[in-house]
Design a protein around this motif. Structure first.
Motif, PDB file in Angstrom:
ATOM      1  N   THR A 104       0.858  -1.180   0.000  1.00 31.36           N
ATOM      2  CA  THR A 104       0.000   0.000   0.000  1.00 31.36           C
ATOM      3  C   THR A 104       0.894   1.230   0.000  1.00 31.36           C
ATOM      4  OG1 THR A 104      -1.668  -1.182   1.253  1.00 31.36           O
ATOM      5  CG2 THR A 104      -1.809   1.202   1.293  1.00 31.36           C
ATOM      6  N   LEU A 105       0.595   2.180  -0.873  1.00 38.54           N
ATOM      7  CA  LEU A 105       1.313   3.452  -0.852  1.00 38.54           C
ATOM      8  C   LEU A 105       0.371   4.535  -0.334  1.00 38.54           C
ATOM      9  CD1 LEU A 105       3.163   3.548  -4.333  1.00 38.54           C
ATOM     10  CD2 LEU A 105       3.923   2.497  -2.195  1.00 38.54           C
ATOM     11  N   ASP A 106       0.892   5.405   0.518  1.00 34.75           N
ATOM     12  CA  ASP A 106       0.075   6.543   0.930  1.00 34.75           C
ATOM     13  C   ASP A 106       0.450   7.765   0.070  1.00 34.75           C
ATOM     14  OD1 ASP A 106       2.321   7.789   1.985  1.00 34.75           O
ATOM     15  OD2 ASP A 106       1.871   7.215   4.061  1.00 34.75           O
ATOM     16  N   HIS A 107      -0.177   8.878   0.332  1.00 35.06           N
ATOM     17  CA  HIS A 107       0.016  10.062  -0.511  1.00 35.06           C
ATOM     18  C   HIS A 107       1.497  10.415  -0.676  1.00 35.06           C
ATOM     19  CE1 HIS A 107       0.175  14.396  -1.424  1.00 35.06           C
ATOM     20  NE2 HIS A 107      -0.894  14.134  -2.155  1.00 35.06           N
ATOM     21  N   ASP A 108       2.249  10.461   0.444  1.00 33.76           N
ATOM     22  CA  ASP A 108       3.645  10.891   0.340  1.00 33.76           C
ATOM     23  C   ASP A 108       4.509   9.856  -0.366  1.00 33.76           C
ATOM     24  OD1 ASP A 108       2.814  13.141   1.529  1.00 33.76           O
ATOM     25  OD2 ASP A 108       3.857  12.848   3.436  1.00 33.76           O
TER      26      ASP A 108
END
Ligand code: MTE
Ligand code: MO
Length: 334
Positions: A125-129
């Motif tokens: 999972t990648l978050d915004h940053d």
């Protein structure tokens, strides 16, 4: 009940025909003048929306740090930034080319979660940053050809999708990659209202063969013109596949799923005879309702300043990608 033909991109194409389009929209949906004169709540909403376009635009993007690898620079004249961020297709925010810029500011793009899963050894999972920091960003000046027969040249910023897929480690069963746009009807009026969203099924979905997804030209794009993407261009992350028609470039992606079977794709679902899964740019294979042999160049001028140029096989990227389709009948697999 009468079956309604879904919209095709051609129903909503020339920016000059602003009001005619709106009538065509209603006609295509089977709504005549008589129905329109009935002040039902639904129609009041609809007309309010059409008058709308006075919502505050999104704040400008934040400057990004990126390299400019020589391989991806280009001597082609770039489409002016105002056109790249002002002449858009993003049906979740309306059908007119000016609608996304006027309306997409309502979409929340931070925080954001992009999930990579399915046939992979290491789902992640990648978050915004993470979208901006996990991989080195590169500027890539790509031709962009919409199936509606107009084109731009755009300085995108992003990272190769192959780098992200490599981290997730596709299993031996992975054959395709499926992409999905955020589903948030409260923020995306076209998902809530069939009239605004052009009768498409939402969330918007797209897909590639795994080898297409792994191709070095295939970019996950997080910026344009030196800054983070504006919402109308698909913030915070969208796909760019420069040898395919623009509709493959799905915007505001929340999931990437490796699959065994070919995934459903939005425009193909809506009109399978008109929009194929492959959607490779090809001047020799016409759309059933118009020629694909040439394209209108979106330039600095107004609508009377029309420049056309011949369309190139694989949008000019044949040297790089033709080998992917060796032995495939491009007319059947349009
Ligand atoms: N979610 C979503 N993605 C989308 C679309 C859309 O309506 N919804 N339109 C597609 C089409 S038809 C084109 S031509 C490109 C336009 O990208 P741009 O507005 O950044 O030029 O986005 C593609 N991605
Ligand atoms: Mo398009």
């Amino acid at each position: 009940m009468k079956k309604i033909r879904p919209f095709t991109e051609a129903d909503v194409t020339a920016e000059s025909a602003f009001f005619m389009q709106r009538r065509q929209v209603l006609k295509t949906l089977g709504i005549g003048a008589a129905a329109l004169s009935l002040p039902t709540a639904a129609h009041a909403d609809l007309l309010g929306w059409f008058k709308g376009n006075d919502r505050s635009p999104a704040p400008p993007g934040k400057p990004l740090e990126f390299s400019k690898p020589a391989a991806w620079q280009s001597p082609l004249p770039q489409t002016p930034e105002a056109k790249v961020i002002g002449y858009n297709n993003f049906y979740e925010f309306g059908l007119d080319k000016a609608d996304p810029a006027a309306n997409a500011g309502s979409m929340k793009t931070d925080p954001w979660t992009l999930k990579i899963g399915g046939e992979v050894a290491k789902p992640l999972t990648l978050d915004h940053d993470d979208l901006f920091n996990r991989f080195p960003l590169e500027e890539r000046i790509y031709r962009m050809r919409c199936v509606e027969a107009w084109s731009m040249v755009v300085p995108w910023i992003g990272f190769p999708l192959q780098k992200l897929l490599a981290l997730a480690e596709p299993t031996g069963s992975a054959k395709y990659v499926a992409f999905e746009t955020r589903y948030a009807p409260e923020e995306m009026p076209g998902q809530k209202d069939r009239f605004i969203g052009g009768g498409l099924q939402y969330p918007y979905v797209e897909g590639l063969r795994l080898d297409e997804a792994m191709h070095p030209l295939t970019l996950l794009t997080v910026g344009v013109y030196g800054k983070t993407l504006p919402p109308q261009n698909g913030a915070p992350v969208r796909l760019t596949v420069p040898w395919k028609y623009g509709f493959k470039g799905i915007k505001s992606i929340v999931s990437i799923t490796l699959t065994r079977e070919r995934p459903p794709t939005t425009w193909h679902l809506s009109a399978p005879d008109e929009y194929g899964f492959y959607a490779n740019v090809n001047p020799h294979v016409d759309h059933p309702r118009w020629s694909q042999a040439s394209e209108r160049v979106i330039g600095a001028g107004g609508i009377l300043d029309v420049q056309r140029q011949p369309t190139l096989l694989f949008n000019g990227y044949a040297d790089e990608v033709a080998s992917l389709y060796h032995g495939l009948d491009l007319r059947e697999n349009f």
